[in-house]
Design a protein around this motif. Structure first.
Motif, PDB file in Angstrom:
ATOM      1  N   ASP A   1       0.833  -1.183   0.000  1.00 24.02           N
ATOM      2  CA  ASP A   1       0.000   0.000   0.000  1.00 24.02           C
ATOM      3  C   ASP A   1       0.880   1.250   0.000  1.00 24.02           C
ATOM      4  N   VAL A   2       0.453   2.244  -0.763  1.00 21.87           N
ATOM      5  CA  VAL A   2       1.144   3.523  -0.764  1.00 21.87           C
ATOM      6  C   VAL A   2       0.793   4.282   0.507  1.00 21.87           C
ATOM      7  N   GLN A   3       1.824   4.746   1.191  1.00 15.22           N
ATOM      8  CA  GLN A   3       1.595   5.527   2.406  1.00 15.22           C
ATOM      9  C   GLN A   3       2.537   6.711   2.465  1.00 15.22           C
ATOM     10  N   LEU A   4       2.012   7.829   2.918  1.00 13.77           N
ATOM     11  CA  LEU A   4       2.802   9.005   3.264  1.00 13.77           C
ATOM     12  C   LEU A   4       2.380   9.396   4.672  1.00 13.77           C
ATOM     13  N   GLN A   5       3.328   9.363   5.584  1.00 17.19           N
ATOM     14  CA  GLN A   5       3.027   9.609   6.991  1.00 17.19           C
ATOM     15  C   GLN A   5       3.708  10.899   7.433  1.00 17.19           C
ATOM     16  N   ALA A   6       2.908  11.933   7.606  1.00 18.26           N
ATOM     17  CA  ALA A   6       3.456  13.200   8.094  1.00 18.26           C
ATOM     18  C   ALA A   6       3.455  13.203   9.618  1.00 18.26           C
ATOM     19  N   PHE A  29      10.066   5.971  -4.017  1.00 18.43           N
ATOM     20  CA  PHE A  29      10.050   7.335  -3.500  1.00 18.43           C
ATOM     21  C   PHE A  29      10.921   8.280  -4.308  1.00 18.43           C
ATOM     22  N   ASP A  30      12.105   7.845  -4.674  1.00 21.96           N
ATOM     23  CA  ASP A  30      13.019   8.776  -5.338  1.00 21.96           C
ATOM     24  C   ASP A  30      12.688   9.003  -6.810  1.00 21.96           C
ATOM     25  N   ASP A  31      11.574   8.455  -7.278  1.00 19.55           N
ATOM     26  CA  ASP A  31      11.064   8.794  -8.608  1.00 19.55           C
ATOM     27  C   ASP A  31      10.104   9.974  -8.562  1.00 19.55           C
ATOM     28  N   TYR A  32       9.739  10.401  -7.351  1.00 17.68           N
ATOM     29  CA  TYR A  32       8.667  11.373  -7.197  1.00 17.68           C
ATOM     30  C   TYR A  32       9.123  12.661  -6.507  1.00 17.68           C
ATOM     31  N   THR A  78      12.291   9.778   3.108  1.00 20.37           N
ATOM     32  CA  THR A  78      11.721  10.795   3.984  1.00 20.37           C
ATOM     33  C   THR A  78      12.010  12.193   3.463  1.00 20.37           C
ATOM     34  N   VAL A  79      11.022  13.052   3.592  1.00 16.64           N
ATOM     35  CA  VAL A  79      11.163  14.463   3.283  1.00 16.64           C
ATOM     36  C   VAL A  79      10.924  15.246   4.563  1.00 16.64           C
ATOM     37  N   TYR A  80      11.634  16.359   4.700  1.00 15.67           N
ATOM     38  CA  TYR A  80      11.537  17.174   5.896  1.00 15.67           C
ATOM     39  C   TYR A  80      11.121  18.596   5.541  1.00 15.67           C
ATOM     40  N   LEU A  81      10.496  19.251   6.491  1.00 12.53           N
ATOM     41  CA  LEU A  81      10.205  20.674   6.368  1.00 12.53           C
ATOM     42  C   LEU A  81      10.605  21.329   7.683  1.00 12.53           C
ATOM     43  N   GLN A  82      11.730  22.026   7.656  1.00  9.65           N
ATOM     44  CA  GLN A  82      12.187  22.760   8.821  1.00  9.65           C
ATOM     45  C   GLN A  82      11.499  24.119   8.819  1.00  9.65           C
ATOM     46  N   GLY A  99       4.254  13.193  -6.198  1.00 11.28           N
ATOM     47  CA  GLY A  99       3.742  13.159  -7.551  1.00 11.28           C
ATOM     48  C   GLY A  99       4.810  13.499  -8.562  1.00 11.28           C
ATOM     49  N   SER A 100       4.385  13.640  -9.797  1.00 12.00           N
ATOM     50  CA  SER A 100       5.285  14.019 -10.885  1.00 12.00           C
ATOM     51  C   SER A 100       4.684  15.196 -11.640  1.00 12.00           C
ATOM     52  N   PRO A 101       4.557  16.326 -10.964  1.00 13.06           N
ATOM     53  CA  PRO A 101       3.890  17.463 -11.603  1.00 13.06           C
ATOM     54  C   PRO A 101       4.709  18.065 -12.732  1.00 13.06           C
ATOM     55  N   ILE A 102       3.995  18.557 -13.734  1.00 16.36           N
ATOM     56  CA  ILE A 102       4.675  19.362 -14.747  1.00 16.36           C
ATOM     57  C   ILE A 102       5.001  20.715 -14.119  1.00 16.36           C
ATOM     58  N   ILE A 103       5.844  21.470 -14.779  1.00 12.12           N
ATOM     59  CA  ILE A 103       6.341  22.707 -14.172  1.00 12.12           C
ATOM     60  C   ILE A 103       5.220  23.637 -13.724  1.00 12.12           C
ATOM     61  N   SER A 104       4.168  23.724 -14.500  1.00  9.78           N
ATOM     62  CA  SER A 104       3.069  24.637 -14.165  1.00  9.78           C
ATOM     63  C   SER A 104       2.245  24.155 -12.972  1.00  9.78           C
ATOM     64  N   GLU A 105       2.493  22.932 -12.526  1.00  6.15           N
ATOM     65  CA  GLU A 105       1.690  22.362 -11.437  1.00  6.15           C
ATOM     66  C   GLU A 105       2.487  22.069 -10.175  1.00  6.15           C
ATOM     67  N   ILE A 106       3.734  22.494 -10.099  1.00  5.76           N
ATOM     68  CA  ILE A 106       4.559  22.090  -8.959  1.00  5.76           C
ATOM     69  C   ILE A 106       4.074  22.681  -7.643  1.00  5.76           C
ATOM     70  N   MET A 107       3.280  23.731  -7.704  1.00  6.50           N
ATOM     71  CA  MET A 107       2.726  24.319  -6.483  1.00  6.50           C
ATOM     72  C   MET A 107       1.193  24.225  -6.487  1.00  6.50           C
ATOM     73  N   LYS A 108       0.699  23.172  -7.113  1.00  4.91           N
ATOM     74  CA  LYS A 108      -0.741  22.949  -7.172  1.00  4.91           C
ATOM     75  C   LYS A 108      -1.071  21.544  -6.708  1.00  4.91           C
ATOM     76  N   GLN A 109      -2.190  21.405  -6.038  1.00  6.05           N
ATOM     77  CA  GLN A 109      -2.602  20.091  -5.541  1.00  6.05           C
ATOM     78  C   GLN A 109      -2.771  19.087  -6.683  1.00  6.05           C
TER      79      GLN A 109
END
Length: 125
Positions: A1-6, A29-32, A78-82, A99-109
């Motif tokens: 199962d795909v999981q992302l645990q914040a 993970f490192d593809d995304y 793992t990704v971090y946000l300090q 995800g794999s957003p295109i450039i115009s979507e990198i800051m969009k849900q």
């Protein structure tokens, strides 16, 4: 199962710091790329940061630029946000997404396929 645990949210005073973590499993993970988003009470979800699959490209929302730092450790999936110099207006549920957003979507849900459950950050004044 795909999981992302914040994790890593909590209550902090204005001016304080927190570090959020987002642990991934169930996919390569490192593809995304990974985005951090947040949703404050009564407001729409908004993008906070984007980090590319390699970590070489990082983008921040203007509201957090200079205060927040995104990073990733692909060996730990793992990704971090300090988050430093926190303000009451940073209070929100914070989500990570992959995800794999295109450039115009990198800051969009819409650019992100997998989502975590969110962690609450509360900044008191």
């Amino acid at each position: 199962d795909v999981q992302l645990q914040a994790s890593g949210g909590g209550l902090v005073q204005a001016g304080g710091s927190l570090r959020l973590s987002c642990a991934a499993s169930g996919f390569t993970f490192d593809d995304y790329a990974v985005g951090w988003f947040r949703q404050a009470p009564g407001k729409e979800r908004e993008a906070v940061s984007y980090i590319s699959s390699s970590g070489d490209t990082i983008v921040y929302a203007d509201s957090v630029k200079g205060r927040f730092t995104a990073s990733r450790d692909n060996a730990k999936n793992t990704v971090y946000l300090q988050m430093n110099s926190l303000k009451p207006e940073d209070t929100a549920v914070y989500y990570c997404a992959a995800g794999s957003p295109i450039i115009s979507e990198i800051m969009k849900q819409s650019g992100f396929r997998y989502w975590g459950q969110g962690t609450l950050v509360t900044v008191s004044s």
